[in-house]
Design a protein around this motif. Structure first.
Motif, short mmCIF file in Angstrom:
data_model
loop_
_atom_site.label_atom_id
_atom_site.label_comp_id
_atom_site.label_asym_id
_atom_site.label_seq_id
_atom_site.Cartn_x
_atom_site.Cartn_y
_atom_site.Cartn_z
N ASP B 8 -7.75 -9.27 -1.71
CA ASP B 8 -6.44 -8.88 -2.24
C ASP B 8 -6.31 -9.43 -3.66
OD1 ASP B 8 -3.74 -8.48 -2.76
OD2 ASP B 8 -3.04 -9.89 -1.23
N VAL B 9 -6.16 -8.54 -4.64
CA VAL B 9 -6.07 -9.01 -6.03
C VAL B 9 -4.64 -9.16 -6.52
CG1 VAL B 9 -8.29 -7.96 -6.64
CG2 VAL B 9 -6.15 -6.68 -7.05
N HIS B 10 -3.67 -8.77 -5.69
CA HIS B 10 -2.28 -8.76 -6.15
C HIS B 10 -1.42 -9.55 -5.17
CE1 HIS B 10 1.37 -6.08 -7.56
NE2 HIS B 10 1.68 -7.35 -7.49
N VAL B 292 -7.69 -3.64 -3.01
CA VAL B 292 -6.52 -4.02 -2.23
C VAL B 292 -5.56 -4.83 -3.11
CG1 VAL B 292 -5.71 -5.43 -0.29
CG2 VAL B 292 -7.77 -4.00 -0.05
N GLY B 293 -4.29 -4.50 -3.02
CA GLY B 293 -3.24 -5.27 -3.68
C GLY B 293 -2.02 -5.24 -2.80
N THR B 294 -1.44 -6.40 -2.51
CA THR B 294 -0.40 -6.44 -1.48
C THR B 294 0.98 -6.81 -1.99
OG1 THR B 294 -0.87 -8.75 -1.02
CG2 THR B 294 -2.08 -7.09 0.29
N ASP B 295 1.07 -7.50 -3.12
CA ASP B 295 2.35 -8.08 -3.59
C ASP B 295 2.86 -9.15 -2.62
OD1 ASP B 295 4.03 -8.25 -5.76
OD2 ASP B 295 4.80 -6.22 -5.58
N TYR B 296 1.98 -9.65 -1.77
CA TYR B 296 2.33 -10.77 -0.89
C TYR B 296 2.82 -11.94 -1.72
CZ TYR B 296 1.60 -14.42 2.65
OH TYR B 296 1.77 -15.45 3.53
N PRO B 297 3.78 -12.74 -1.27
CA PRO B 297 4.53 -12.65 -0.03
C PRO B 297 5.94 -12.10 -0.21
CG PRO B 297 4.76 -14.86 -0.89
CD PRO B 297 4.05 -14.02 -1.95
#
Lengths: 342, 342
Positions: B8-10, B292-297
């Motif tokens: 995850d890069v984001h 993949v990029g999630t903007d977690y959390p």
């Protein structure tokens, strides 16, 4: 190979001459024409050459002569957007757009049924705008109206424009939304043409999104509203907006129906210059909502709108919808068709 | 079903506390934390609650506990973009981002190899920015840097930022471009969340387009540059830009290589919340460029990034590229891979 059947909803008019302003000294922003080469003129605004344009902008026979090559049966003509002139004083703007509308009516009359009019209204003044809308409907027989993606910064979905859309719905007038004086100009690196190339679709996308977030089509379900340039950036904004409505309580409360469902009630031209993008738009918005749009006769127009749609692999029904049926429905030209989305 | 293999890069970091400003009265814009409920705090800026955030922002164990469900093997963590603080005086901003970088380094150290750092640099001052870039590379071992889509209005492709990108290339540092203080705010109709929802992807799209029109990747061919939110609106701008380069002489002269070819040298996260859109991006940019990029959390993060990519029907090679190989190449984690596009 072209069908000579297509209906083009995105094509522009510039009068061959502009009249003197009636009422004293020429106001700032009032356009004039200066000679260029044999077939071209310069549109002059405030002493500057706004754009050099071809006589196809004003000579009906020159325009119709291109229909064969472009595969067109019918074209809806609207003013070059800069001429909408929302920044002029209301009485001045009203005088200018009345002249534009009379010129468009003249071209429609000369066309033997091959042109229909999308007029201009002075939206800087709501009362004058609605009066001009009534005039172009009842006296000139236009199919609809062209408006900017924003009116002096007020975006299309802003509830301040509701009285106008109420009048459009009541008068059964199609509304074609075209980019104008766009947002994002301070993010461009390169020549002036990037305004049209990048900022125009940006402003159209934000304008279409504003219609979804303000629930315009829920308030005015009979409105026929189309966006230029394939809806601009809307297709990339829409899935994020759809997801956001399920995440942010404030959006869930304010956006009363699915943005995607609302987006599939709007119309869009197919002026995206790319077959895979066109297919993606048909998937996103529905093949019932896309129409031929060429930006004729400007330099940056689509010379082969029919072939591009034919190349996209649509089935026969969708092909007919994209080439002509959707546009006739948008323009209200076929009384046997329901006006709203099937 | 998830693979526990994705990179995850984001994903973002906020420190659990902010220090007092060292050097006198607290400057405007200096953040602080205020208590909320058991697991949350309010990020306070200038006396206002900028955002209420979860302890997953700063507690490494809480973050790693979510990796199993999300299918992650590795996550690159970067500051919440508002903390990049380009609007602070350079010395003040430098102090704040140094603190952020030390906090990120601490989380990376605690993670047992499951986190890598994308730091912040004070780009309001080029010399300080390059000095901080050297520090996070050599002293903290970060994989790269996060920057805004504009630096106080200067868009990413603006040649004024060239010395920074030259340093990133020389230091082999990945650059992750995230939306920040976006254009288009005056086109939004609705709640404040629309800044993130609509204006963020708008600004990212314009930023990516500026990289193409200014030929950044031609000047810096070894640069590894990624854009958040699937490149924002870029996919809808790109075909029009490609066509425009063949139409407008000024653009043909200034854009020295095909914009589409250039766009396929940039990286993008796949954070678009929609499978058909993801497929369209893979077609447009290449399956070698999406990550993949999630903007977690944050609330608006993608809870099922792996499934969404698995659902898109990619072949085994493309699936592996999207889930992890492209991100490892972007982050420079696998020395056996060429860093630039295959």
């Amino acid at each position: 190979m072209s069908c000579r059947c297509a209906v083009d909803v995105h094509a522009h008019v510039i009068p061959g001459e502009f009249p003197r302003y009636l009422g004293g000294a020429t106001p700032a922003g009032w356009p004039s024409m200066a000679p260029a080469d044999a077939c071209h003129r310069h549109v002059m605004i405030d002493g500057k050459n706004y754009r050099t344009v071809s006589d196809k902008c004003w000579t009906t026979s020159r325009r119709l002569a291109d229909f064969e090559d472009m595969g067109l049966a019918l074209q809806a003509i609207s003013p070059m957007p800069e001429l909408l002139s929302y920044w002029l004083a209301p009485a001045v703007g009203a005088q200018l757009v009345r002249y534009l509308n009379e010129q468009i009516a003249g071209m429609v009359a000369e066309s033997g049924g091959q042109l229909v009019g999308l007029g201009a209204v002075p939206l800087q003044d709501m009362d004058l705008a609605i009066r001009e809308l009534q005039y172009i409907k009842h006296s000139l027989g236009f199919a609809g109206v062209e408006i900017g993606s924003n009116i002096n910064g007020v975006v299309v979905g802003d509830p301040r424009l509701d009285p106008f859309f109420e009048a459009c719905e009541a008068l059964d007038m199609a509304v074609f939304v075209h980019a104008l004086r766009p947002a994002g100009m301070d993010r461009l690196v390169g020549p002036a043409a990037l305004q049209q190339v990048l900022a125009y679709p940006t402003d159209v996308g934000l304008a279409a999104a504003s219609v979804l977030t303000s629930n315009l089509m829920t308030r005015r379900p009979q409105l026929r509203l189309a966006f230029s340039h394939g809806g601009g950036t809307l297709a990339m904004l829409l899935p994020r907006l759809e997801q956001a409505v399920s995440v942010f309580p404030a959006l869930r409360d304010s956006v009363t129906r699915s943005p995607t469902a609302q987006a599939r009630e709007l119309f869009y031209d197919a002026l995206v210059f790319d077959t895979p993008t066109l297919r993606h738009l048909a998937h996103t918005f529905g093949a019932t909502q896309l129409m031929v749009g060429t930006d004729y006769p400007f330099n940056f127009h689509d010379h082969r709108p029919v072939e591009r749609i034919q190349d996209a692999g649509f089935d026969a029904l969708a092909l007919d919808q994209l080439l002509q049926a959707n546009a006739r429905r948008f323009l209200g030209l076929d009384p046997s068709l329901p006006r709203t989305t099937p």
